[in-house]
Write a protein that holds these residues in place. Sequence first.
Motif, PDB file in Angstrom:
ATOM      1  N   HIS A   1      17.626   7.166   1.954  1.00 39.85           N
ATOM      2  CA  HIS A   1      16.726   6.233   1.262  1.00 39.85           C
ATOM      3  C   HIS A   1      15.452   6.970   0.860  1.00 39.85           C
ATOM      4  CE1 HIS A   1      14.043   2.847   0.558  1.00 39.85           C
ATOM      5  NE2 HIS A   1      15.137   2.119   0.393  1.00 39.85           N
ATOM      6  N   PRO A   2      14.919   6.680  -0.332  1.00 38.45           N
ATOM      7  CA  PRO A   2      13.715   7.379  -0.811  1.00 38.45           C
ATOM      8  C   PRO A   2      12.507   7.276   0.124  1.00 38.45           C
ATOM      9  CG  PRO A   2      14.696   6.093  -2.584  1.00 38.45           C
ATOM     10  CD  PRO A   2      15.463   5.781  -1.331  1.00 38.45           C
ATOM     11  N   ILE A   3      12.452   6.255   0.977  1.00 37.43           N
ATOM     12  CA  ILE A   3      11.296   6.133   1.877  1.00 37.43           C
ATOM     13  C   ILE A   3      11.194   7.340   2.809  1.00 37.43           C
ATOM     14  CG2 ILE A   3      12.451   4.826   3.692  1.00 37.43           C
ATOM     15  CD1 ILE A   3       9.376   3.373   3.366  1.00 37.43           C
ATOM     16  N   PHE A   4      12.336   7.994   3.057  1.00 37.58           N
ATOM     17  CA  PHE A   4      12.339   9.150   3.947  1.00 37.58           C
ATOM     18  C   PHE A   4      12.050  10.463   3.222  1.00 37.58           C
ATOM     19  CE2 PHE A   4      15.186   6.049   6.042  1.00 37.58           C
ATOM     20  CZ  PHE A   4      14.414   5.829   7.163  1.00 37.58           C
ATOM     21  N   THR A   5      12.077  10.429   1.912  1.00 36.43           N
ATOM     22  CA  THR A   5      11.859  11.662   1.151  1.00 36.43           C
ATOM     23  C   THR A   5      10.600  11.627   0.289  1.00 36.43           C
ATOM     24  OG1 THR A   5      13.274  10.843  -0.640  1.00 36.43           O
ATOM     25  CG2 THR A   5      14.320  12.196   1.069  1.00 36.43           C
ATOM     26  N   ARG A   6      10.121  10.440  -0.039  1.00 36.01           N
ATOM     27  CA  ARG A   6       8.951  10.324  -0.912  1.00 36.01           C
ATOM     28  C   ARG A   6       7.685  10.199  -0.074  1.00 36.01           C
ATOM     29  NH1 ARG A   6       8.311   7.038  -6.483  1.00 36.01           N
ATOM     30  NH2 ARG A   6       6.276   7.887  -6.945  1.00 36.01           N
TER      31      ARG A   6
ATOM     32  N   GLU B   1       1.614   9.184  -0.134  1.00 35.28           N
ATOM     33  CA  GLU B   1       0.431   9.552  -0.919  1.00 35.28           C
ATOM     34  C   GLU B   1       0.710   9.466  -2.409  1.00 35.28           C
ATOM     35  OE1 GLU B   1      -2.818  10.279  -0.135  1.00 35.28           O
ATOM     36  OE2 GLU B   1      -2.246   9.556   1.844  1.00 35.28           O
ATOM     37  N   ASP B   2       1.977   9.608  -2.800  1.00 33.97           N
ATOM     38  CA  ASP B   2       2.343   9.450  -4.212  1.00 33.97           C
ATOM     39  C   ASP B   2       1.940   8.062  -4.704  1.00 33.97           C
ATOM     40  OD1 ASP B   2       3.456  11.967  -4.072  1.00 33.97           O
ATOM     41  OD2 ASP B   2       5.542  11.265  -4.072  1.00 33.97           O
ATOM     42  N   PHE B   3       2.093   7.059  -3.846  1.00 31.46           N
ATOM     43  CA  PHE B   3       1.738   5.691  -4.218  1.00 31.46           C
ATOM     44  C   PHE B   3       0.242   5.430  -4.064  1.00 31.46           C
ATOM     45  CE2 PHE B   3       6.242   4.933  -2.847  1.00 31.46           C
ATOM     46  CZ  PHE B   3       6.733   4.733  -4.120  1.00 31.46           C
ATOM     47  N   MET B   4      -0.372   6.028  -3.060  1.00 32.07           N
ATOM     48  CA  MET B   4      -1.799   5.789  -2.783  1.00 32.07           C
ATOM     49  C   MET B   4      -2.689   6.151  -3.974  1.00 32.07           C
ATOM     50  SD  MET B   4      -1.954   4.453   0.221  1.00 32.07           S
ATOM     51  CE  MET B   4      -3.642   4.652   0.730  1.00 32.07           C
ATOM     52  N   GLN B   5      -2.252   7.089  -4.775  1.00 35.61           N
ATOM     53  CA  GLN B   5      -3.055   7.513  -5.912  1.00 35.61           C
ATOM     54  C   GLN B   5      -3.258   6.395  -6.939  1.00 35.61           C
ATOM     55  OE1 GLN B   5      -1.214  10.361  -8.559  1.00 35.61           O
ATOM     56  NE2 GLN B   5       0.837   9.638  -8.003  1.00 35.61           N
ATOM     57  N   TYR B   6      -2.422   5.342  -6.893  1.00 34.93           N
ATOM     58  CA  TYR B   6      -2.512   4.264  -7.867  1.00 34.93           C
ATOM     59  C   TYR B   6      -3.361   3.081  -7.399  1.00 34.93           C
ATOM     60  CZ  TYR B   6       1.405   6.680 -10.088  1.00 34.93           C
ATOM     61  OH  TYR B   6       2.209   7.610 -10.681  1.00 34.93           O
ATOM     62  N   LEU B   7      -3.661   2.989  -6.110  1.00 35.14           N
ATOM     63  CA  LEU B   7      -4.364   1.824  -5.586  1.00 35.14           C
ATOM     64  C   LEU B   7      -5.707   1.600  -6.275  1.00 35.14           C
ATOM     65  CD1 LEU B   7      -3.707   1.910  -1.752  1.00 35.14           C
ATOM     66  CD2 LEU B   7      -2.578   0.550  -3.496  1.00 35.14           C
ATOM     67  N   ASN B   8      -5.963   0.349  -6.624  1.00 38.07           N
ATOM     68  CA  ASN B   8      -7.200  -0.103  -7.259  1.00 38.07           C
ATOM     69  C   ASN B   8      -7.452   0.528  -8.629  1.00 38.07           C
ATOM     70  OD1 ASN B   8      -7.974  -1.819  -5.056  1.00 38.07           O
ATOM     71  ND2 ASN B   8      -8.495   0.040  -3.940  1.00 38.07           N
ATOM     72  N   LYS B   9      -6.430   1.052  -9.246  1.00 36.26           N
ATOM     73  CA  LYS B   9      -6.560   1.629 -10.584  1.00 36.26           C
ATOM     74  C   LYS B   9      -5.774   0.777 -11.572  1.00 36.26           C
ATOM     75  CE  LYS B   9      -7.278   6.251  -8.866  1.00 36.26           C
ATOM     76  NZ  LYS B   9      -6.729   7.571  -8.674  1.00 36.26           N
ATOM     77  N   GLN B  10      -6.202   0.804 -12.814  1.00 37.79           N
ATOM     78  CA  GLN B  10      -5.474   0.083 -13.843  1.00 37.79           C
ATOM     79  C   GLN B  10      -4.327   0.974 -14.333  1.00 37.79           C
ATOM     80  OE1 GLN B  10      -7.408  -0.729 -17.611  1.00 37.79           O
ATOM     81  NE2 GLN B  10      -6.426  -2.733 -17.696  1.00 37.79           N
TER      82      GLN B  10
ATOM     83  N   ASP C   1       1.346  -9.982 -11.119  1.00 36.98           N
ATOM     84  CA  ASP C   1       2.697  -9.571 -11.502  1.00 36.98           C
ATOM     85  C   ASP C   1       3.263  -8.677 -10.419  1.00 36.98           C
ATOM     86  OD1 ASP C   1       3.058 -10.585 -14.285  1.00 36.98           O
ATOM     87  OD2 ASP C   1       1.300  -9.325 -14.656  1.00 36.98           O
ATOM     88  N   ILE C   2       4.524  -8.884 -10.111  1.00 34.63           N
ATOM     89  CA  ILE C   2       5.228  -7.992  -9.186  1.00 34.63           C
ATOM     90  C   ILE C   2       6.315  -7.303 -10.002  1.00 34.63           C
ATOM     91  CG2 ILE C   2       6.634  -7.810  -7.108  1.00 34.63           C
ATOM     92  CD1 ILE C   2       5.196 -10.358  -6.108  1.00 34.63           C
TER      93      ILE C   2
ATOM     94  N   ASP D   1       4.708  -1.528  -2.335  1.00 30.91           N
ATOM     95  CA  ASP D   1       5.575  -1.530  -1.173  1.00 30.91           C
ATOM     96  C   ASP D   1       6.320  -0.201  -1.106  1.00 30.91           C
ATOM     97  OD1 ASP D   1       7.126  -2.478   1.032  1.00 30.91           O
ATOM     98  OD2 ASP D   1       8.767  -2.835  -0.377  1.00 30.91           O
ATOM     99  N   PRO D   2       6.119   0.579  -0.047  1.00 28.80           N
ATOM    100  CA  PRO D   2       6.747   1.903   0.017  1.00 28.80           C
ATOM    101  C   PRO D   2       8.263   1.866   0.189  1.00 28.80           C
ATOM    102  CG  PRO D   2       5.599   1.451   2.055  1.00 28.80           C
ATOM    103  CD  PRO D   2       5.288   0.320   1.125  1.00 28.80           C
ATOM    104  N   VAL D   3       8.800   0.757   0.673  1.00 32.60           N
ATOM    105  CA  VAL D   3      10.247   0.674   0.871  1.00 32.60           C
ATOM    106  C   VAL D   3      10.952   0.331  -0.441  1.00 32.60           C
ATOM    107  CG1 VAL D   3      12.124  -0.506   2.095  1.00 32.60           C
ATOM    108  CG2 VAL D   3      10.001   0.046   3.295  1.00 32.60           C
ATOM    109  N   SER D   4      10.506  -0.752  -1.100  1.00 41.12           N
ATOM    110  CA  SER D   4      11.164  -1.161  -2.345  1.00 41.12           C
ATOM    111  C   SER D   4      10.547  -0.473  -3.564  1.00 41.12           C
ATOM    112  CB  SER D   4      11.054  -2.680  -2.519  1.00 41.12           C
ATOM    113  OG  SER D   4       9.703  -3.054  -2.749  1.00 41.12           O
ATOM    114  N   GLU D   5       9.384   0.162  -3.371  1.00 36.69           N
ATOM    115  CA  GLU D   5       8.630   0.823  -4.438  1.00 36.69           C
ATOM    116  C   GLU D   5       8.190  -0.163  -5.519  1.00 36.69           C
ATOM    117  OE1 GLU D   5      10.761   4.337  -5.687  1.00 36.69           O
ATOM    118  OE2 GLU D   5      10.589   5.236  -3.708  1.00 36.69           O
TER     119      GLU D   5
END
Length: 177
Positions: free
Chosen positions: A10-15, A18-27, A65-66, A46-50
């Motif tokens: 599953h990608p949660i174990f390989t990704r 921090e790849d996702f953290m870079q997007y927080l609070n940004k447009q 929006d989700i 969500d890091p599991v479902s991305e």
Amino acid sequence: MEGEINRSVHPIFTRDPEDFMQYLNKQVSVLKEDGKEVTGWVYTIDPVSESFVLLSFTDDKTQLDIVMGPSVRQVSVLDENSETYKKRIEAMFRPPEVEALSEEELEKRKNVLKSWLLKNRLPVQVAGNNGELLSISDALFIEPPYGVENCRSTNEIILGRIQGLIKNMPSDQEEWC
């Protein structure tokens, strides 16, 4: 081949999260696999479902929006000024009692409770992205406004004991009862 085990991970174990953290609070603009584009300020991912949770603001309304992870094809950052809507986004998901308190009052509550827990020889530390949480050995977290009902733990025994300790805090220790 028959009987062969699917060894895909599953990608949660390989990704890296921090790849996702870079997007927080940004447009961002999220291009979906159907070719549609969704734009908004990133509240969380969500890091599991991305999946991305995006907020859009107009003068009279806020839209949530989700975007489900499997449909995400590309993410582009449109505005990196993470402070633009950060307070507004955070305020939307805070309990009303937290909104009624000033930052100084919340800080005072946190310090009084931390002092009480330390006095009772508990290994309490400040945690969270903005230092807003109190943590006891990563087994229990206390969120603002730092009352009995703001304790979070998966261990019912620890949760009950800490809540009991907070309930029994002397009134001279707890000026904000």
